[in-house]
Design a protein around this motif. Sequence first.
Motif, PDB file in Angstrom:
ATOM      1  N   HIS A 125       1.041  -1.182  -0.352  1.00  0.00           N
ATOM      2  CA  HIS A 125      -0.380  -0.258   0.082  1.00  0.00           C
ATOM      3  C   HIS A 125       0.866   1.656   0.071  1.00  0.00           C
ATOM      4  N   ARG A 128       2.270   1.788  -3.609  1.00  0.00           N
ATOM      5  CA  ARG A 128       2.416   1.887  -4.193  1.00  0.00           C
ATOM      6  C   ARG A 128       1.632   3.363  -4.586  1.00  0.00           C
ATOM      7  N   GLN A 129       0.925   4.184  -3.155  1.00  0.00           N
ATOM      8  CA  GLN A 129       1.682   5.590  -2.493  1.00  0.00           C
ATOM      9  C   GLN A 129       2.669   6.065  -3.530  1.00  0.00           C
ATOM     10  N   ARG A 130       3.447   5.645  -2.818  1.00  0.00           N
ATOM     11  CA  ARG A 130       4.782   6.402  -3.064  1.00  0.00           C
ATOM     12  C   ARG A 130       5.150   6.266  -5.024  1.00  0.00           C
ATOM     13  N   ARG A 131       4.187   5.480  -5.472  1.00  0.00           N
ATOM     14  CA  ARG A 131       4.607   4.785  -7.699  1.00  0.00           C
ATOM     15  C   ARG A 131       3.564   5.538  -7.756  1.00  0.00           C
ATOM     16  N   LYS A 132       2.338   5.551  -7.707  1.00  0.00           N
ATOM     17  CA  LYS A 132       0.916   6.678  -8.390  1.00  0.00           C
ATOM     18  C   LYS A 132       1.178   7.334  -9.562  1.00  0.00           C
ATOM     19  N   ASN A 133       2.444   7.946  -9.538  1.00  0.00           N
ATOM     20  CA  ASN A 133       2.377   8.547 -10.691  1.00  0.00           C
ATOM     21  C   ASN A 133       2.821   7.402 -11.831  1.00  0.00           C
ATOM     22  N   VAL A 137       1.052  -1.658 -12.558  1.00  0.00           N
ATOM     23  CA  VAL A 137       0.062  -1.700 -10.826  1.00  0.00           C
ATOM     24  C   VAL A 137       1.811  -2.069 -10.222  1.00  0.00           C
TER      25      VAL A 137
END
Length: 251
Positions: A125, A128-133, A137
């Motif tokens: 989780h 994914r927040q760190r890689r949201k840009n 997935v």
Amino acid sequence: MRRRPGIGGLQTAAAARDQYRLLGENVAKIRTDLMKEQLATFRSQLEDFARKHKNDIRKNPAFRSQFHDMCAKVGVDPLASNKGFWAELLGIGDFYYELGVQIVDICLATRAHNGGLINLQELCHLLRQRRKNDRGVVSEDDCLRAISKLKVLGSGFEVISVGKKKLVRSVPTELNKDHNEILELAQAQGFVTVDEVEKRLSWTSGRATDALDTLLDEGLAMIDDGHRDGKRRYWFPCVSPISTLIGVESQ
């Protein structure tokens, strides 16, 4: 009386054994050559498949996981090196290297909070927040593969199973059977009390307190006092739902 075989008979038997041995060696060689030929064919087909579906492999985590399974069956490790055919074609070596660096950063940033033991779901989780840009997935399977590469470096990273949960350990903490049983018990609410440990695990008060104190000393537990029932709660960030922990920390 039985007659002993003559010299000629012994020689004939020895010659027959040699023929059978040679025949067996030839059959084994034919089988080995055939397997090598089949593997070479599979690998060639795998390369063609990778060329055709490289965008899906890069962007779709489920497709990527299936591709890794296919590779394993023919003895191909696309992550073995950042150089060579697979790295140039797919770039997945760099992808997992980048994930590994980010996983290390997250584990270091949360170590004061969880003692170096983090739930795999929470780690994914936060990743994914760190890689949201970024495009694509990240799945739990991706995290596990990146962590397996960190383990090869002797960095102390390891995935352990406690009950139904997978936890990522980033410090050389040794958990014994008592510690694992408490962590498994804590998965229901995120915390345990001494009384609960005694009743649910049929332990003595001393055994429960000793195990909880060790987990507290290791930084894996947080104390929560001040409840009306007067019972101290031992919260475990590594198995607690993220939303629940936020509520506890704000008290």
